[in-house]
Design a protein around this motif. Structure first.
Motif, PDB file in Angstrom:
ATOM      1  N   GLN A  30      -9.926  11.655   8.184  1.00  0.00           N
ATOM      2  CA  GLN A  30      -9.251  10.496   7.587  1.00  0.00           C
ATOM      3  C   GLN A  30      -8.883  10.799   6.140  1.00  0.00           C
ATOM      4  O   GLN A  30      -9.686  11.329   5.386  1.00  0.00           O
ATOM      5  CB  GLN A  30     -10.171   9.271   7.648  1.00  0.00           C
ATOM      6  N   TYR A  31      -7.650  10.474   5.799  1.00  0.00           N
ATOM      7  CA  TYR A  31      -7.197  10.583   4.402  1.00  0.00           C
ATOM      8  C   TYR A  31      -6.944   9.173   3.871  1.00  0.00           C
ATOM      9  O   TYR A  31      -6.332   8.347   4.554  1.00  0.00           O
ATOM     10  CB  TYR A  31      -5.912  11.394   4.309  1.00  0.00           C
ATOM     11  N   THR A  32      -7.401   8.907   2.655  1.00  0.00           N
ATOM     12  CA  THR A  32      -7.171   7.619   1.992  1.00  0.00           C
ATOM     13  C   THR A  32      -6.510   7.895   0.648  1.00  0.00           C
ATOM     14  O   THR A  32      -6.937   8.789  -0.078  1.00  0.00           O
ATOM     15  CB  THR A  32      -8.494   6.864   1.779  1.00  0.00           C
TER      16      THR A  32
ATOM     17  N   PRO B 238       0.829  -1.212   0.000  1.00  0.00           N
ATOM     18  CA  PRO B 238       0.000   0.000   0.000  1.00  0.00           C
ATOM     19  C   PRO B 238       0.861   1.259   0.000  1.00  0.00           C
ATOM     20  O   PRO B 238       1.970   1.242   0.539  1.00  0.00           O
ATOM     21  CB  PRO B 238      -0.826  -0.100   1.287  1.00  0.00           C
ATOM     22  N   PRO B 239       0.353   2.338  -0.605  1.00  0.00           N
ATOM     23  CA  PRO B 239       1.111   3.593  -0.543  1.00  0.00           C
ATOM     24  C   PRO B 239       1.180   4.101   0.896  1.00  0.00           C
ATOM     25  O   PRO B 239       0.342   3.746   1.724  1.00  0.00           O
ATOM     26  CB  PRO B 239       0.296   4.543  -1.429  1.00  0.00           C
ATOM     27  N   ARG B 240       2.159   4.938   1.170  1.00  0.00           N
ATOM     28  CA  ARG B 240       2.326   5.448   2.536  1.00  0.00           C
ATOM     29  C   ARG B 240       1.813   6.881   2.610  1.00  0.00           C
ATOM     30  O   ARG B 240       2.032   7.671   1.699  1.00  0.00           O
ATOM     31  CB  ARG B 240       3.805   5.402   2.930  1.00  0.00           C
ATOM     32  N   ILE B 241       1.100   7.168   3.703  1.00  0.00           N
ATOM     33  CA  ILE B 241       0.596   8.525   3.932  1.00  0.00           C
ATOM     34  C   ILE B 241       0.653   8.800   5.426  1.00  0.00           C
ATOM     35  O   ILE B 241       0.306   7.930   6.236  1.00  0.00           O
ATOM     36  CB  ILE B 241      -0.840   8.689   3.358  1.00  0.00           C
TER      37      ILE B 241
ATOM     38  N   CYS C  45      -4.638   7.200   6.758  1.00  0.00           N
ATOM     39  CA  CYS C  45      -4.157   7.728   8.040  1.00  0.00           C
ATOM     40  C   CYS C  45      -5.290   8.548   8.655  1.00  0.00           C
ATOM     41  O   CYS C  45      -6.152   9.063   7.942  1.00  0.00           O
ATOM     42  CB  CYS C  45      -2.889   8.552   7.879  1.00  0.00           C
ATOM     43  N   LYS C  46      -5.301   8.630   9.978  1.00  0.00           N
ATOM     44  CA  LYS C  46      -6.372   9.338  10.696  1.00  0.00           C
ATOM     45  C   LYS C  46      -5.762  10.240  11.764  1.00  0.00           C
ATOM     46  O   LYS C  46      -4.688   9.945  12.277  1.00  0.00           O
ATOM     47  CB  LYS C  46      -7.309   8.346  11.413  1.00  0.00           C
TER      48      LYS C  46
END
Length: 411
Positions: free
Chosen positions: A186-188, A127-130, A199-200
């Protein structure tokens, strides 16, 4: 039995020879040799050689190493081989950073000229990282029940090809006005292989609050904002017949305490021993409305009729903050009365002169809380007429609203 052809030597193979009559030497005239290759090698040439009269064998043979088809290079990866594509060669696949191998990592070229295992491919499963900001805490400013909160929009990073297709926000965007409480943001983020990274974080908004204030007994309270938030102002007033003692307004301060002192509503005490009519009227300023009834004699028909109409309407008068002032008789035998308190004759005379009330006729004067002469009647007025007039005064509208809120009314 003489050797005739040269001895057979097959590199990476062997010859199985039979002589015509079982001779010792396996290369006499007419000898037949079956040719075989070692495992991993294949025969190029005839499978059988015969020793001919020309002293030569009937053909040429060669055992060549077997070869598998060339492996295809996986996208976003590659392979390394020990011995090319020849029999027995081991090839190991590898993938670029951010990609994972699907299939067999190691394949071997087998005797049937086929590679062992499944064909490999490199897939993006990571998964991409954020990374979101940490918790954002904000306290509302004075007189505000919300706080404006900013943060930098987090950027996603893909571990494979670095390309992201979408960033989705769940919650209010940065720069929004957040109400009191905890708000989840929350960002997806998605990459091209539809792998998802999230991330939240929390936005926490606090409103500084004082202890809630209550209306004083026999009074009202009207507050701005939420009634007890930092910067809110509460104003106090009293019902008819009472006057405010203490602070008329209090403000909720940063230290969560209220400014001023606690107000109370005390029964109104009218001082009739003042020297001027103006000083008497000043006591009612912004507190009470006045209904001044003036009559030449106590036996006046209109006067008696007016008192008779007002007696059952006392609740309505109190509700509208009306004080009745009676001026009875003519100089020098005149008196004034407010409830049970008698006005000195000189004060009663001054009041008539100040307000230009005729001495020898029945008259009613209605005054508002600012001491303005609003209406005059030369004959008795019904309570309904008086109440309709007063209910249209500007200050009265706000009073009616407050009274309705606390359920204060007349039966």
């Amino acid at each position: 039995e003489t050797p005739w052809c040269s001895p057979i030597k097959v590199k990476h193979g062997y010859a199985n020879c039979r002589t015509p009559q079982g001779e010792y030497y396996k290369n006499v005239l007419g000898t037949r040799c079956d040719i075989r290759c070692q495992k991993g090698y294949e025969l190029h040439g005839p499978q059988q050689l015969i020793c001919q009269s020309s002293k030569r064998w009937s053909g040429k043979v060669l055992c060549k190493q077997k070869r598998c088809p060339t492996l295809s290079m996986p996208t976003n990866g590659g392979f390394k081989c020990v011995d090319g594509a020849y029999f027995g060669s081991r090839c190991e696949y590898y993938c670029s950073p951010g990609y994972q191998l699907k299939g067999d990592r190691i394949v071997t070229c087998m005797d049937n000229k086929v590679w062992s295992g499944r064909p490999a491919s490199c897939v993006d499963t990571e998964p991409p990282r954020i990374q979101c900001p940490s918790v954002k805490e904000k306290t509302a400013e004075p007189n505000k029940l919300t706080a404006r909160v900013f943060w930098d929009t987090p950027e996603g990073r893909d571990t494979a090809d670095g390309i992201l297709t979408d960033v989705i926000l769940k919650g209010l965007p940065p720069g929004s006005h957040f109400p009191e409480g905890d708000h989840k943001i929350q960002y997806t983020v998605y990459d091209r292989a539809e792998n998802k990274g999230t991330c939240k974080f929390l936005v926490k908004v606090r409103v500084r609050r004082c202890v809630k204030l209550n209306a004083p007994d026999n009074g009202y309270i009207k507050c701005s904002g939420d009634g007890n938030n930092y910067g809110a102002t509460c104003e106090f007033s009293c019902i008819g017949g009472y006057e405010l003692q203490g602070s008329p307004a209090r403000v909720c301060q940063y230290n969560l305490g209220w400014s001023g002192v606690e107000p109370t509503c005390a029964p109104m005490n009218i001082n009739v021993n003042v020297r001027t009519a103006a000083a008497l009227l000043d006591q009612f300023y912004e507190k009470r409305r006045l209904l001044i009834i003036s009559t030449p004699t106590a036996a006046n028909f209109f006067y008696r009729m007016q008192l008779g109409m007002l007696q059952p309407a006392q609740c309505g008068l109190d509700l509208r903050h009306v004080t009745v002032v009676e001026l009875v008789g003519v100089f020098p035998a005149q008196i004034g009365r407010i409830g049970v308190k008698l006005l000195p004759p000189s004060l009663a005379l001054q009041l008539r002169l100040l307000l230009r009330i005729p001495h020898y006729n029945f008259n009613i004067v209605v005054m508002d809380k600012h001491g303005m002469d609003k209406e005059r009647y030369p004959f008795p007025a019904t309570p309904a007429e008086l109440f309709a007039l007063i209910d249209n005064f500007p200050l009265r509208k706000e009073e009616m609203k407050l009274q309705a809120e606390i359920g204060q009314s007349c039966p």
